[in-house]
Design a protein around this motif. Structure first.
Motif, mmCIF file in Angstrom:
data_model
loop_
_atom_site.group_PDB
_atom_site.id
_atom_site.type_symbol
_atom_site.label_atom_id
_atom_site.label_comp_id
_atom_site.label_asym_id
_atom_site.label_seq_id
_atom_site.Cartn_x
_atom_site.Cartn_y
_atom_site.Cartn_z
ATOM 1 N N ILE A 21 0.843 -1.199 0.000
ATOM 2 C CA ILE A 21 0.000 0.000 0.000
ATOM 3 C C ILE A 21 0.876 1.245 0.000
ATOM 4 C CG2 ILE A 21 -1.618 1.359 1.407
ATOM 5 C CD1 ILE A 21 -2.831 -1.378 2.309
ATOM 6 N N LEU A 22 1.874 1.262 0.877
ATOM 7 C CA LEU A 22 2.786 2.403 0.951
ATOM 8 C C LEU A 22 3.566 2.575 -0.349
ATOM 9 C CD1 LEU A 22 4.060 1.936 4.603
ATOM 10 C CD2 LEU A 22 2.488 3.686 3.758
ATOM 11 N N GLY A 23 3.973 1.469 -0.962
ATOM 12 C CA GLY A 23 4.676 1.535 -2.239
ATOM 13 C C GLY A 23 3.815 2.127 -3.340
ATOM 14 N N LEU A 24 2.563 1.720 -3.384
ATOM 15 C CA LEU A 24 1.644 2.282 -4.377
ATOM 16 C C LEU A 24 1.479 3.782 -4.172
ATOM 17 C CD1 LEU A 24 -1.098 -0.507 -4.486
ATOM 18 C CD2 LEU A 24 0.353 0.214 -6.396
ATOM 19 N N LYS A 25 1.361 4.205 -2.922
ATOM 20 C CA LYS A 25 1.223 5.632 -2.642
ATOM 21 C C LYS A 25 2.480 6.393 -3.039
ATOM 22 C CE LYS A 25 -2.221 5.810 0.933
ATOM 23 N NZ LYS A 25 -2.532 6.308 2.266
ATOM 24 N N VAL A 30 -2.489 6.540 -5.512
ATOM 25 C CA VAL A 30 -3.257 6.638 -4.266
ATOM 26 C C VAL A 30 -4.568 5.864 -4.378
ATOM 27 C CG1 VAL A 30 -4.385 8.232 -2.663
ATOM 28 C CG2 VAL A 30 -2.179 8.835 -3.673
ATOM 29 N N ASP A 31 -5.229 5.936 -5.517
ATOM 30 C CA ASP A 31 -6.505 5.225 -5.679
ATOM 31 C C ASP A 31 -6.306 3.714 -5.587
ATOM 32 O OD1 ASP A 31 -7.884 7.601 -5.945
ATOM 33 O OD2 ASP A 31 -7.833 7.571 -8.133
ATOM 34 N N LEU A 81 -6.053 1.197 8.352
ATOM 35 C CA LEU A 81 -7.105 2.218 8.360
ATOM 36 C C LEU A 81 -6.509 3.599 8.132
ATOM 37 C CD1 LEU A 81 -9.340 1.053 11.355
ATOM 38 C CD2 LEU A 81 -10.050 1.246 8.965
ATOM 39 N N PHE A 82 -5.430 3.901 8.835
ATOM 40 C CA PHE A 82 -4.779 5.208 8.695
ATOM 41 C C PHE A 82 -4.343 5.433 7.253
ATOM 42 C CE2 PHE A 82 -1.129 8.035 8.705
ATOM 43 C CZ PHE A 82 -1.559 9.081 9.516
ATOM 44 N N GLU A 83 -3.689 4.447 6.671
ATOM 45 C CA GLU A 83 -3.194 4.592 5.298
ATOM 46 C C GLU A 83 -4.319 4.648 4.278
ATOM 47 O OE1 GLU A 83 -0.292 5.506 4.379
ATOM 48 O OE2 GLU A 83 0.556 5.317 6.376
ATOM 49 N N SER A 84 -5.471 4.048 4.604
ATOM 50 C CA SER A 84 -6.595 4.116 3.665
ATOM 51 C C SER A 84 -7.159 5.534 3.589
ATOM 52 C CB SER A 84 -7.697 3.129 4.056
ATOM 53 O OG SER A 84 -8.390 3.556 5.208
ATOM 54 N N ALA A 85 -6.922 6.341 4.628
ATOM 55 C CA ALA A 85 -7.441 7.711 4.653
ATOM 56 C C ALA A 85 -6.380 8.760 4.338
ATOM 57 C CB ALA A 85 -8.038 8.008 6.021
ATOM 58 N N TYR A 86 -5.121 8.377 4.367
ATOM 59 C CA TYR A 86 -4.024 9.337 4.179
ATOM 60 C C TYR A 86 -3.650 9.436 2.708
ATOM 61 C CZ TYR A 86 0.255 11.840 5.205
ATOM 62 O OH TYR A 86 1.228 12.791 5.255
#
Length: 136
Positions: A21-25, A30-31, A81-86
Motif C-alpha cells: 500500500i505504501l509503495g503504491l502511494k 493513491v486510488d 485504516l490510517f493509510e486508507s485515509a491518508y
C-alpha cells in the motif's frame, strides 16, 4: 504454539500488504492503494466500506472487543485504516475512517496497554485534522 505461529504468519502477511500500500502511494497510485487497503480490511478483518463509514466509533470499538484480535493484529488494523485515509481529505468517509482509527488506538491503549511512538504520532495527526474541522 501453533496459534502463535499462525498469528505471526498473519501479521507478516498484513505487513507485506501494508508495505505494498505504501509503495503504491509512493508511486503516486493513491486510488490503487486505497482500493488495496479496503480489500485487505474486507478480506482479513471482515470490515466492509459501508460498515466503516456508517458505524459509530463506539460500535466499532465494541465490535473489535468481541472479535478478540491480538494486539499485533489490531495495530496492523490501525495502520491500514490510517493509510486508507491518508492523505486526509475533508470528506465524510475520511472523518469516519479517522474516528475508527482513533478507536483502535484507544483500544490498544486501554485494553492491551500498548503504545508506540508511531501510533502516538498518527493519533496527533488525526487529532489535528479532526479538531481543525471543529473550528471551521
Amino acid at each position: 504454539m501453533i496459534r502463535k505461529d499462525f498469528i505471526e504468519a498473519e501479521i507478516q502477511k498484513l505487513a507485506l500488504v501494508l508495505a505494498r500500500i505504501l509503495g503504491l502511494k509512493n508511486d503516486g497510485n493513491v486510488d490503487d492503494a486505497t482500493e488495496l487497503a479496503y480489500q485487505t480490511l474486507s478480506d482479513n478483518f471482515g470490515l466492509d466500506a459501508t460498515y466503516l463509514h456508517t458505524a459509530t466509533p463506539e460500535e466499532f470499538q465494541e465490535d473489535l472487543k468481541n472479535r478478540k484480535y491480538s494486539a499485533e493484529k489490531l495495530d496492523m488494523l490501525a495502520q491500514i485504516l490510517f493509510e486508507s485515509a491518508y492523505p486526509f481529505q475533508e470528506t465524510e468517509e475520511t472523518f469516519a475512517i479517522l474516528n475508527k482509527t482513533a478507536a483502535v488506538f484507544n483500544l490498544l491503549e486501554t485494553e492491551y496497554h500498548q503504545q508506540s511512538l508511531d501510533n502516538i504520532a498518527r493519533r496527533e495527526q488525526i487529532d489535528k485534522f479532526l479538531n481543525n474541522r471543529q473550528y471551521e
